[in-house]
Write an enzyme that holds these catalytic residues in place. Structure first.
Site, short mmCIF file in Angstrom:
data_model
loop_
_atom_site.label_atom_id
_atom_site.label_comp_id
_atom_site.label_asym_id
_atom_site.label_seq_id
_atom_site.Cartn_x
_atom_site.Cartn_y
_atom_site.Cartn_z
CG HIS A 1 -20.15 -24.99 -17.44
ND1 HIS A 1 -20.43 -23.72 -17.85
CD2 HIS A 1 -18.89 -24.94 -16.94
CE1 HIS A 1 -19.41 -22.93 -17.59
NE2 HIS A 1 -18.45 -23.64 -17.03
CD GLU B 1 -15.88 -20.80 -17.24
OE1 GLU B 1 -15.91 -21.35 -16.13
OE2 GLU B 1 -16.04 -21.43 -18.30
CG HIS C 1 -17.68 -24.22 -12.35
ND1 HIS C 1 -17.70 -22.85 -12.37
CD2 HIS C 1 -17.17 -24.59 -13.54
CE1 HIS C 1 -17.24 -22.41 -13.51
NE2 HIS C 1 -16.90 -23.44 -14.26
CD GLU C 2 -16.50 -28.25 -14.97
OE1 GLU C 2 -17.11 -28.18 -16.05
OE2 GLU C 2 -15.51 -27.52 -14.72
#
Lengths: 342, 185
Positions: A164, A252, A160-161
């Protein structure tokens, strides 16, 4: 390949947003500076000590440019510093070794250079990524996260990071963090100065207003400019925080989806999010300025779990329940097709 | 008239250059993707003798499984070309899977820090192999599509762009769960 088209759209829109963020920040500071000059000029027009050179404006704009430059160069380092994160150079124990391995795995999956790895000494589980350029990104997770999540869940969070980082969200977010911080700082400082200044002005201002009374128009304009100026100054921290929240919420879902694509395992991230939601204590070491960088809102999960208007306006993250439902949906789709989507 | 002709020729030349460069860039990405897999496979091959040595004493009764792992490893080291490497590595994954399933019967193994660390390294390597493979297949697909689509296919020969072989998965179970679960606990 639809996902990658989406990715380039997202990168482009984030580049644009980063540009407007910096521009808006500079314009805001220029207004604070030159607006102040204008107010003083209008108030003192026609008097002996007329304020002709917009010195405040020039100085403030220069300072703002300096802040922009500094945020670009050092923003990521400052964010990491503010949370007390330490870099993992040589893994100290099994948990750190696992973290480093997982980050390497996800860097391969996302075709990114391996980011630097940081651990934040905090018992609450949370994670964030920062960095202006994908080549110099950093992923930071709290100690609590390492202790609570299993390997697959950790992989989901790291993915997930990195999503980003790949979307260039981290650039926008890091700039935002640095600039929200700068605005809050300036607003505080100027507010304090003004409170001091008003008292001095009150004592010596009597004569001036009597003299300026003959030029009623200029005086009224000065008051309007001054009021506008003060309102901007008071609202700036609030507005900038809202901006940070609004900008981060939409990202998100996309990062969750991209993470599922990297790991081919949406359920792991869903169960990680469940664990993060269950640990409702605030993440002490992550300050408000960096809240929007985190995978879940560090200020306890009260607002993040609320849906509807309040959640929409005040939360920095979409409701965790919604994110979990979407991830489950992806897992269901993948299972139905018999193979994970390429 | 001649100006129009010139413009058309220039536009075509520009397009050929762009298409050619795109194919070359993709070709290099495919080569790089393959190298990534190779690095991870080598790491895996290097770790396996350590693993076998570490568990040999405790798992003395599973000689056949241990030998199968070593044999599969040696076969994988010798393999060349995408399809052959893919098959050999698939067999190695299965042999390792059997070894780890059997190691469940030896609780004293889990207690050793050395084994735990080795376990983590192997798990990570397995994941890295599968993610590198995933990344390779993605870029190889893009490359293949680009060189076959009209009108880019007209310059494919010029750029020496031949279809890259995908890393096919033999085992349908592996397709469903790309991360081989190697945890002992």
């Amino acid at each position: 390949m639809a996902a990658s088209a989406n990715l380039f759209d997202q990168q482009e829109s984030n580049r644009r947003r980063s540009f407007w963020l910096v521009t808006g920040f500079l314009l805001f500071f220029a207004w604070i500076g030159f607006g102040g000059d204008l107010a003083i000029y209008l108030a003192t027009a026609g008097t002996a000590q007329a304020h002709r050179v917009p010195g405040i404006g020039i100085v403030v704009t220069l300072v703002a440019s300096g802040i922009c430059w500094y945020s670009w160069k050092k923003g990521a380092a400052r964010v990491l510093w503010a949370t007390g994160a330490t870099e993992v150079v040589e893994p100290a124990d099994e948990l750190e070794r696992r973290l480093v391995n997982v980050v390497e795995e996800m860097a391969i999956a996302s075709a990114l250079p391996r980011p630097r790895v940081y651990v934040v000494p905090d018992a609450d589980p949370n994670a964030f990524a920062t960095g202006i350029e994908p080549g110099q990104a950093a992923v930071a997770v709290t100690r609590g996260l390492l202790e609570r999540l299993d390997r697959d869940e950790l992989q989901g969070v790291v993915a997930h990071e990195l999503a980003h980082v790949r979307n260039l969200d981290t650039r926008l977010m890091t700039l935002l963090a640095a600039m929200v911080g700068a605005i809050a700082l300036m607003s505080d400082g100027l507010g304090r100065m003004l409170r001091g200044g008003v008292r001095i002005g009150g004592r010596s201002g009597g004569g001036r207003s009597a003299r300026g009374g003959s030029k009623g128009g200029a005086g009224a304009l000065a008051v309007v400019v001054l009021v506008l100026w003060l309102v901007t100054l008071l609202l700036a921290p609030v507005i900038s925080r809202f901006l940070a929240m609004a900008v981060s919420r939409k990202r998100e879902y996309l990062a969750d989806a991209t993470a599922a694509q990297f790991t081919r395992n949406p359920m792991a991230l869903a169960s990680a999010l469940e664990k993060l939601a269950a640990a409702a204590e605030p993440t002490q070491s992550i300050t408000r300025g960096a809240a929007h960088l985190c995978i879940v809102d560090p200020s306890a999960s009260r607002l993040s779990s609320r849906e509807g208007f309040l959640g929409d306006v005040f939360a920095s993250h979409p409701p965790i329940a919604q994110r979990i439902i979407r991830l489950r949906g992806m897992a269901f789709q993948a299972a139905k097709q018999g193979s994970p989507q390429p | 008239m001649s100006i129009i002709l010139l413009v058309v020729v220039a536009a075509i030349a520009l397009w050929v250059i762009t298409a050619y460069n795109r194919l070359i860039a993709l070709k290099n990405q495919v080569a790089n993707g393959w190298k990534q897999i190779d690095v991870q496979l080598k790491r895996r091959h290097d770790l396996i003798p350590n693993l076998v040595n570490a568990v040999k004493g405790a798992m003395d009764f599973e000689k056949g499984t241990l030998e199968a792992v070593i044999a599969a490893r040696n076969k994988a080291v010798a393999a060349t070309g995408v399809p052959q490497v893919a098959r050999a590595e698939g067999e190695l994954t299965q042999a390792l899977g059997r070894l780890f399933a059997l190691s469940e019967n030896y609780p004293q193994l889990k207690a050793t820090a050395n084994i735990q660390q080795l376990q983590e390294e192997l798990t990570s390597t397995e994941n890295k192999v599968s993610f590198a493979r995933q990344a390779y297949n993605d870029v190889a697909t893009t490359f293949n599509t680009a060189q076959q689509q009209f009108p880019t296919n007209l310059v494919a020969g010029l750029a020496k762009a031949w279809p890259a072989e995908l890393w096919e998965l033999e085992d349908p179970a592996e397709r469903a769960v790309p991360n081989v679960d190697l945890r002992m606990n």
